[in-house]
Design an enzyme around this catalytic site. Sequence first.
Site, PDB file in Angstrom:
ATOM      1  CB  SER A 109     -10.792   2.898   8.607  1.00  0.00           C
ATOM      2  OG  SER A 109      -9.844   3.182   7.588  1.00  0.00           O
ATOM      3  CB  ALA A 136      -0.782   5.128  -0.452  1.00  0.00           C
ATOM      4  CG  ASP A 196      -2.078  -0.967   1.082  1.00  0.00           C
ATOM      5  OD1 ASP A 196      -2.556  -1.140  -0.043  1.00  0.00           O
ATOM      6  OD2 ASP A 196      -2.484  -1.546   2.102  1.00  0.00           O
ATOM      7  CG  PHE A 216      -8.388   1.996  -4.048  1.00  0.00           C
ATOM      8  CD1 PHE A 216      -7.248   2.497  -4.658  1.00  0.00           C
ATOM      9  CD2 PHE A 216      -8.349   0.707  -3.554  1.00  0.00           C
ATOM     10  CE1 PHE A 216      -6.092   1.739  -4.761  1.00  0.00           C
ATOM     11  CE2 PHE A 216      -7.200  -0.065  -3.655  1.00  0.00           C
ATOM     12  CZ  PHE A 216      -6.073   0.448  -4.259  1.00  0.00           C
ATOM     13  NE  ARG A 217     -13.381   7.509   1.002  1.00  0.00           N
ATOM     14  CZ  ARG A 217     -13.958   6.683   1.875  1.00  0.00           C
ATOM     15  NH1 ARG A 217     -15.242   6.468   1.823  1.00  0.00           N
ATOM     16  NH2 ARG A 217     -13.236   6.096   2.817  1.00  0.00           N
ATOM     17  NE  ARG A 269      -9.071   8.986   6.209  1.00  0.00           N
ATOM     18  CZ  ARG A 269      -9.370   7.843   5.603  1.00  0.00           C
ATOM     19  NH1 ARG A 269     -10.264   7.033   6.138  1.00  0.00           N
ATOM     20  NH2 ARG A 269      -8.774   7.498   4.483  1.00  0.00           N
ATOM     21  NE  ARG A 296     -21.458   6.954   8.119  1.00  0.00           N
ATOM     22  CZ  ARG A 296     -21.959   8.145   8.351  1.00  0.00           C
ATOM     23  NH1 ARG A 296     -21.191   9.233   8.196  1.00  0.00           N
ATOM     24  NH2 ARG A 296     -23.206   8.286   8.736  1.00  0.00           N
TER      25      ARG A 296
END
Length: 397
Positions: free
Chosen positions: A220, A275, A141, A278-279, A226, A218
């Site tokens: 982790s 890193a 990652d 993907f969102r 965040r 939403r």
Amino acid sequence: MTQPRICFLVGALILSCTCVSCSKDKCAVNEHNPNSNTSYDFVPHILHALAIHRPCVIGDPKCLCHVATIQRDLEPYVDKGITPEMMAQSKRLGTFYQIIRGRIYRQQKCLHPKRCADVEDLLLDMASGVADLEFVLNVRDWPQVHFLSGLSGPVFSYSITNRHLDIMYPAWSFWTTTGPILQHYPHGVGRWDWMRKHLVARASELPWSAKRAIGFFRGSRSSPERDSLVRLSQRRPDLVDAQYTILATDADPVEKMPLVEHCQFKYLFNFRGVAASFRLRHILLCRSLVLHVGDQWQEFFYSQLKPWVHYVPVASDADVDELAELILYLREHDDLAEEIAERGQQFIWLHLRMEDVQCYWSKMLQEYAKLLTYKVQREPGLLEVSNKKAVQLYRGK
């Protein structure tokens, strides 16, 4: 978005603020709105970004939209090329592959076998069109070649920063049957060809006026960047709904939400994880305004996504008050937010198709092969990668 609409937006912006780069005589949007609750001034940034933006050609078969990324990543090797010694140095940083006469071989061991298999599914479709070559694929990652490390060997990684010399490839998540657990889909966040259609279909059911005018996140707690947004959500749930689905503490996480349901909110926050996340490409298809936090981590298509054109950039150290002020500004300038959201969706829909991903892989391998200073010889002990799709079809699966 139609050309007349773009012209209308630019004309309206010019009428409200005639300067593009502001100095002592700052042209603030708030001067035209005495009841504004914010001190932000985004109009000059948007005007300047639109003035210098050069859109990619629609349906470009040579993937020129993203070719600058390939040129940048390969530039360190242009003068002296890639030598056998450099390749030997790189082998310990990932999985070693060879493509010889259109057939793919790799070392037996892969740190993440499923990730290697997903990459191989794409490579099998294009291997016959590239010259003989060998490379090292990193499926971790995080990138492997820091510019201060003293390493010179090439390594393919899906995400890098400007402090790394890895060569970016499209992540395995473009073609996978699993992927990070971000939503309840049978194909995870993978199968990009399917997810694109699914997200755009959902977005078409939610016109801008029907979306909730609050920020949303939403995910982790994979990075402390965040935390400010989550704290704002706790203080001002009328502005933001941001909660963790996985925590490193004893607190109870909330349930995950399918990505298509993110589309019901006007302002979607994107944060890096370990890193690049993907969102990003997924939520841009919601036709919601993406607030992209930080600019350190990159994927291969990021360089053509332009701040203020396709998304609103947010500083990675933005505090609770700054985030609140940002959302208030966006509420007061709803037309600007909608225009940027539309351009963001259009870019991903038109220029990040599966054929664009495959074209990038093929172009990158072709240019990379030209830099090898030696003739690739079949290395003993490597496993040949079979065409699993053809085998499954033959067996009736």
